[in-house]
Design an enzyme around this catalytic site. Structure first.
Site, mmCIF file in Angstrom:
data_model
loop_
_atom_site.group_PDB
_atom_site.id
_atom_site.type_symbol
_atom_site.label_atom_id
_atom_site.label_comp_id
_atom_site.label_asym_id
_atom_site.label_seq_id
_atom_site.Cartn_x
_atom_site.Cartn_y
_atom_site.Cartn_z
ATOM 1 N N PHE A 11 0.819 -1.210 0.000
ATOM 2 C CA PHE A 11 0.000 0.000 0.000
ATOM 3 C C PHE A 11 0.853 1.260 0.000
ATOM 4 O O PHE A 11 0.580 2.215 -0.735
ATOM 5 C CB PHE A 11 -0.959 -0.003 1.190
ATOM 6 C CG PHE A 11 -2.067 1.002 1.059
ATOM 7 C CD1 PHE A 11 -3.013 0.888 0.059
ATOM 8 C CD2 PHE A 11 -2.167 2.065 1.940
ATOM 9 C CE1 PHE A 11 -4.039 1.825 -0.079
ATOM 10 C CE2 PHE A 11 -3.192 3.005 1.821
ATOM 11 C CZ PHE A 11 -4.122 2.878 0.806
ATOM 12 N N LYS A 185 -14.434 -2.707 9.557
ATOM 13 C CA LYS A 185 -14.788 -3.427 8.323
ATOM 14 C C LYS A 185 -13.891 -4.645 8.153
ATOM 15 O O LYS A 185 -14.299 -5.647 7.546
ATOM 16 C CB LYS A 185 -14.731 -2.500 7.112
ATOM 17 C CG LYS A 185 -13.359 -1.887 6.837
ATOM 18 C CD LYS A 185 -12.510 -2.717 5.909
ATOM 19 C CE LYS A 185 -11.111 -2.157 5.799
ATOM 20 N NZ LYS A 185 -10.255 -2.958 4.892
ATOM 21 N N GLU A 270 -4.891 -6.984 9.849
ATOM 22 C CA GLU A 270 -5.225 -6.045 10.920
ATOM 23 C C GLU A 270 -6.490 -6.433 11.680
ATOM 24 O O GLU A 270 -6.644 -6.120 12.857
ATOM 25 C CB GLU A 270 -5.399 -4.634 10.340
ATOM 26 C CG GLU A 270 -4.168 -4.068 9.643
ATOM 27 C CD GLU A 270 -3.105 -3.542 10.591
ATOM 28 O OE1 GLU A 270 -3.116 -3.931 11.776
ATOM 29 O OE2 GLU A 270 -2.273 -2.741 10.146
#
Length: 320
Positions: A11, A185, A270
């Site tokens: 990322f 999420k 995560e």
């Protein structure tokens, strides 16, 4: 504003590539060998193969490079952020720091912005979050993200600096809502992956996404967030992407749980730590978050997939 990206994972590399197409940018690597390799090949073959680096992207392992930059994007895993910030406090002091991770710190129950403020209090803290995969950003595919920053004037300047031809940023001053949406999420994505891995069907996934979104809102509102933040890119948008794609590491962890397969422990996920931290917080705050608690029990092997589904389905009937 001059920008550096700290963290040469997929990322961080993707963000650096996107920004370097607009203006000179620096990518910092923890390892000198890794930095030398990227500079030599002009590609991060370890983390983001197939994405060549623009000429305007400089690569270094020297933390002193931060002196030349105003804005620092922190593409560091959530559970390692505090240690990283503490180790490099002097170089980061007084800068504008934009967290690019999504999660809740296991020991403290804090999100990335709170950890930034706790460890580097004289820095300006912001958050970049929302529905995105590294490869899409690196390839220049259309992507929209949320930039959370308070005060709004600083947010406007950052929004202009970090938006590119293909990366569109929407801003908010609701840092709490943006943090919680991006973190939770991942927990719901683990649950969705588990039901797909166990072949429980897309209807079950839709139910988990919807009721999981209700849990996200419940915690966010209890923490003082605005409901519209969760309805935006950092909440509903990211939930939709992560719960429906095997490109998501959290979804793939859930698939492995559902199939009864081992998952590579070297892969950063995560959602696992976030589930445990959030379940503890929910209990302390007296909030009902049954999906989050169920994911925690699955991760800790206190429930089988069959038992988990049975437990959720047999909860007391209620009004939606």
């Amino acid at each position: 504003m001059s920008v550096a990206v700290l963290g040469a994972g997929a990322f961080g590399t993707a963000l650096a590539i996107s920004l370097a197409r607009k203006a000179p940018t620096t990518l910092w690597c923890r390892s000198k060998d890794h930095a030398d390799e990227i500079r030599s090949t002009r590609e991060n073959t370890r983390r983001l193969p197939g994405a060549p680096l623009p000429d305007a992207l400089a690569v270094t392992s020297d933390i002193a490079c931060l002196g030349a930059h105003d804005v620092i994007l922190l593409a560091v895993p959530m559970q390692k952020m505090r240690g990283f910030l503490t180790a490099h406090h002097a170089a980061l002091s007084g800068k504008t720091l934009v967290a690019c991770c999504k999660g809740i710190e296991l020991d403290s129950g804090l999100g990335p912005v709170a950890v930034l403020r706790d460890t580097v209090p004289d820095a300006t803290a912001a958050l970049l979050t929302g529905p995105s995969f590294a490869a899409d950003i690196a390839l220049g595919l259309p992507t929209a993200l949320t930039l959370a920053c308070d005060p709004d004037e600083t947010g406007k300047a950052l929004q202009a600096t970090l938006s590119t031809d293909n990366l569109r940023l929407y801003r908010t001053t609701d840092l709490t809502g943006a943090e919680i949406g991006g973190a939770l999420k991942n927990v719901i994505a683990i649950a969705c992956g588990a039901v797909i891995g166990a072949r429980l069907g897309d209807s079950a996934r839709a139910a988990l996404m919807t009721r999981g979104y209700a849990e996200m809102q419940r915690l966010a509102l209890a923490r003082g967030a605005r409901p519209e933040t969760l309805a935006g890119l950092s909440g509903f948008g990211d939930l939709t992407l992560t719960c429906g794609s095997e490109l998501s590491r959290n979804f793939r962890l859930g698939l492995s749980l559902g199939r009864g397969e081992a998952f590579d422990p070297s892969i950063t996920v995560e959602g696992a730590a976030t589930a445990r931290a959030t379940a503890k917080t929910a209990q302390e705050m007296g909030l009902e978050m049954p999906i989050t608690q169920t994911v925690t029990n699955l991760l800790d092997q206190r429930l089988t997939i069959s038992d988990a589904a049975d437990q959720l389905l047999k909860r007391p009937l209620k009004e939606e």
